[in-house]
Design a protein around this motif. Structure first.
Motif, mmCIF file in Angstrom:
data_model
loop_
_atom_site.group_PDB
_atom_site.id
_atom_site.type_symbol
_atom_site.label_atom_id
_atom_site.label_comp_id
_atom_site.label_asym_id
_atom_site.label_seq_id
_atom_site.Cartn_x
_atom_site.Cartn_y
_atom_site.Cartn_z
ATOM 1 N N GLY A 1 0.795 -1.219 0.000
ATOM 2 C CA GLY A 1 0.000 0.000 0.000
ATOM 3 C C GLY A 1 0.828 1.269 0.000
ATOM 4 N N ARG A 2 0.365 2.240 0.802
ATOM 5 C CA ARG A 2 1.052 3.543 0.880
ATOM 6 C C ARG A 2 2.504 3.399 1.332
ATOM 7 N NH1 ARG A 2 -1.501 6.918 -2.111
ATOM 8 N NH2 ARG A 2 -3.004 8.293 -1.156
ATOM 9 N N ALA A 3 2.753 2.476 2.231
ATOM 10 C CA ALA A 3 4.130 2.272 2.698
ATOM 11 C C ALA A 3 5.025 1.839 1.550
ATOM 12 C CB ALA A 3 4.157 1.243 3.815
ATOM 13 N N ALA A 4 4.538 0.980 0.678
ATOM 14 C CA ALA A 4 5.320 0.542 -0.479
ATOM 15 C C ALA A 4 5.537 1.707 -1.439
ATOM 16 C CB ALA A 4 4.618 -0.608 -1.196
ATOM 17 N N GLN A 5 4.534 2.559 -1.584
ATOM 18 C CA GLN A 5 4.686 3.736 -2.433
ATOM 19 C C GLN A 5 5.731 4.681 -1.845
ATOM 20 O OE1 GLN A 5 0.530 4.842 -2.356
ATOM 21 N NE2 GLN A 5 0.233 4.126 -4.467
ATOM 22 N N ALA A 6 5.697 4.860 -0.533
ATOM 23 C CA ALA A 6 6.692 5.714 0.133
ATOM 24 C C ALA A 6 8.091 5.153 -0.061
ATOM 25 C CB ALA A 6 6.365 5.852 1.615
ATOM 26 N N LEU A 7 8.223 3.849 0.092
ATOM 27 C CA LEU A 7 9.523 3.206 -0.103
ATOM 28 C C LEU A 7 10.032 3.440 -1.519
ATOM 29 C CD1 LEU A 7 11.821 1.327 0.839
ATOM 30 C CD2 LEU A 7 10.370 -0.603 0.146
ATOM 31 N N HIS A 8 9.154 3.290 -2.490
ATOM 32 C CA HIS A 8 9.563 3.462 -3.884
ATOM 33 C C HIS A 8 9.937 4.921 -4.170
ATOM 34 C CE1 HIS A 8 9.976 2.155 -7.984
ATOM 35 N NE2 HIS A 8 9.289 3.217 -8.370
ATOM 36 N N CYS A 9 9.124 5.866 -3.705
ATOM 37 C CA CYS A 9 9.450 7.288 -3.892
ATOM 38 C C CYS A 9 10.794 7.614 -3.251
ATOM 39 C CB CYS A 9 8.356 8.172 -3.285
ATOM 40 S SG CYS A 9 6.811 8.252 -4.198
ATOM 41 N N SER A 10 10.994 7.113 -2.043
ATOM 42 C CA SER A 10 12.226 7.356 -1.309
ATOM 43 C C SER A 10 13.439 6.807 -2.064
ATOM 44 C CB SER A 10 12.123 6.722 0.077
ATOM 45 O OG SER A 10 13.313 6.873 0.794
ATOM 46 N N ALA B 1 20.279 17.294 0.750
ATOM 47 C CA ALA B 1 18.909 17.708 1.085
ATOM 48 C C ALA B 1 17.897 16.730 0.486
ATOM 49 C CB ALA B 1 18.645 19.126 0.582
ATOM 50 N N ALA B 2 18.134 16.300 -0.745
ATOM 51 C CA ALA B 2 17.238 15.337 -1.389
ATOM 52 C C ALA B 2 17.277 14.004 -0.645
ATOM 53 C CB ALA B 2 17.623 15.149 -2.857
ATOM 54 N N GLN B 3 18.444 13.580 -0.233
ATOM 55 C CA GLN B 3 18.545 12.307 0.471
ATOM 56 C C GLN B 3 17.937 12.388 1.870
ATOM 57 O OE1 GLN B 3 22.615 10.975 -0.175
ATOM 58 N NE2 GLN B 3 22.072 10.265 -2.224
ATOM 59 N N ARG B 4 18.007 13.547 2.499
ATOM 60 C CA ARG B 4 17.306 13.714 3.785
ATOM 61 C C ARG B 4 15.795 13.631 3.561
ATOM 62 N NH1 ARG B 4 21.486 17.321 4.661
ATOM 63 N NH2 ARG B 4 20.270 19.118 3.998
ATOM 64 N N ALA B 5 15.314 14.252 2.473
ATOM 65 C CA ALA B 5 13.885 14.164 2.141
ATOM 66 C C ALA B 5 13.495 12.711 1.870
ATOM 67 C CB ALA B 5 13.564 15.040 0.930
ATOM 68 N N ALA B 6 14.372 11.964 1.205
ATOM 69 C CA ALA B 6 14.095 10.544 0.945
ATOM 70 C C ALA B 6 13.965 9.785 2.257
ATOM 71 C CB ALA B 6 15.201 9.937 0.071
ATOM 72 N N LEU B 7 14.764 10.142 3.236
ATOM 73 C CA LEU B 7 14.678 9.470 4.541
ATOM 74 C C LEU B 7 13.403 9.851 5.288
ATOM 75 C CD1 LEU B 7 18.411 9.626 5.638
ATOM 76 C CD2 LEU B 7 17.150 7.663 4.731
ATOM 77 N N VAL B 8 12.921 11.074 5.085
ATOM 78 C CA VAL B 8 11.631 11.457 5.667
ATOM 79 C C VAL B 8 10.534 10.597 5.059
ATOM 80 C CG1 VAL B 8 9.906 13.311 5.796
ATOM 81 C CG2 VAL B 8 12.322 13.814 6.251
ATOM 82 N N MET B 9 10.589 10.388 3.743
ATOM 83 C CA MET B 9 9.615 9.509 3.082
ATOM 84 C C MET B 9 9.703 8.095 3.652
ATOM 85 S SD MET B 9 9.965 10.513 -0.914
ATOM 86 C CE MET B 9 9.809 12.181 -1.497
ATOM 87 N N LEU B 10 10.894 7.665 3.947
ATOM 88 C CA LEU B 10 11.107 6.317 4.471
ATOM 89 C C LEU B 10 10.430 6.126 5.833
ATOM 90 C CD1 LEU B 10 12.522 3.713 3.559
ATOM 91 C CD2 LEU B 10 14.555 4.490 4.792
ATOM 92 N N ASP B 11 10.177 7.219 6.546
ATOM 93 C CA ASP B 11 9.491 7.125 7.837
ATOM 94 C C ASP B 11 8.070 6.580 7.697
ATOM 95 O OD1 ASP B 11 11.629 7.968 9.352
ATOM 96 O OD2 ASP B 11 10.973 10.067 9.430
ATOM 97 N N TYR B 12 7.500 6.628 6.497
ATOM 98 C CA TYR B 12 6.159 6.081 6.257
ATOM 99 C C TYR B 12 6.173 4.555 6.167
ATOM 100 C CZ TYR B 12 4.111 10.663 5.411
ATOM 101 O OH TYR B 12 3.654 11.947 5.563
ATOM 102 N N VAL B 13 7.359 3.972 6.113
ATOM 103 C CA VAL B 13 7.497 2.519 5.999
ATOM 104 C C VAL B 13 7.546 1.937 7.407
ATOM 105 C CG1 VAL B 13 8.967 0.648 5.134
ATOM 106 C CG2 VAL B 13 8.711 2.760 3.802
ATOM 107 N N ILE C 1 15.948 0.122 6.307
ATOM 108 C CA ILE C 1 17.177 0.275 5.515
ATOM 109 C C ILE C 1 17.374 -0.934 4.613
ATOM 110 C CG2 ILE C 1 19.695 0.360 5.687
ATOM 111 C CD1 ILE C 1 19.199 2.260 8.132
ATOM 112 N N ARG C 2 17.111 -2.120 5.131
ATOM 113 C CA ARG C 2 17.222 -3.332 4.299
ATOM 114 C C ARG C 2 16.202 -3.302 3.168
ATOM 115 N NH1 ARG C 2 18.110 -7.285 9.367
ATOM 116 N NH2 ARG C 2 20.334 -6.916 9.612
ATOM 117 N N ALA C 3 15.002 -2.834 3.467
ATOM 118 C CA ALA C 3 13.975 -2.717 2.424
ATOM 119 C C ALA C 3 14.415 -1.724 1.354
ATOM 120 C CB ALA C 3 12.651 -2.287 3.050
ATOM 121 N N MET C 4 15.044 -0.634 1.768
ATOM 122 C CA MET C 4 15.541 0.362 0.817
ATOM 123 C C MET C 4 16.624 -0.251 -0.070
ATOM 124 S SD MET C 4 15.351 3.639 -0.087
ATOM 125 C CE MET C 4 15.603 5.154 0.782
ATOM 126 N N GLU C 5 17.531 -1.003 0.516
ATOM 127 C CA GLU C 5 18.578 -1.658 -0.273
ATOM 128 C C GLU C 5 17.962 -2.606 -1.309
ATOM 129 O OE1 GLU C 5 20.783 -3.484 2.870
ATOM 130 O OE2 GLU C 5 22.025 -1.723 3.211
#
Length: 124
Positions: free
Chosen positions: A36-45, A68-80, A88-92
């Protein structure tokens, strides 16, 4: 783009070093299902993280812009959901999936088509 993937992995490892305990550094699969939304957040991140590394490596954006972009990506990752280690493993894993299924041009196009939605949805 391989250099950018390497750069993104290195940046992610540096971030993970700040949040992981010394005992959690053992590589393993993410052990949760992200939907769902968490998977979308992971993909956007993951897309933002990879593209910022690529644009920096190619000289199109500054180090500060990349960071700054990578910090924003980590904010998106908070939805996971899950622990920092699991996210972090999911991001990898998402990095690998993106790189194995898209050309750099396709990735840039996909992000261009979805960046506004990603920002609006996950960077409130």
């Amino acid at each position: 783009m391989h250099k950018s993937v390497r750069s993104a992995f290195m940046a992610l490892l540096m971030v993970s070093a700040m949040v992981l305990t010394p005992f959690a550094a053992t590589p393993a699969r993410a052990d949760l299902v992200i939907e769902g939304r968490a998977a979308q957040a992971l993909h956007c991140s993951a897309m933002l993280f990879l593209l910022s590394a690529e644009l920096h490596d190619q000289g199109f954006i500054s180090r500060n812009s990349r960071d700054a972009a990578q910090r924003a990506a980590l904010v998106m990752l908070d939805y996971v959901p899950g622990t920092d280690v699991q996210r972090i493993r999911a991001m990898e894993q998402r990095f690998a999936r993106i790189m194995n299924s898209r050309t750099p041009r396709q990735l840039f196009k996909e992000y261009d088509d979805t960046a506004k939605w990603c920002r609006k949805t996950f960077l409130k």
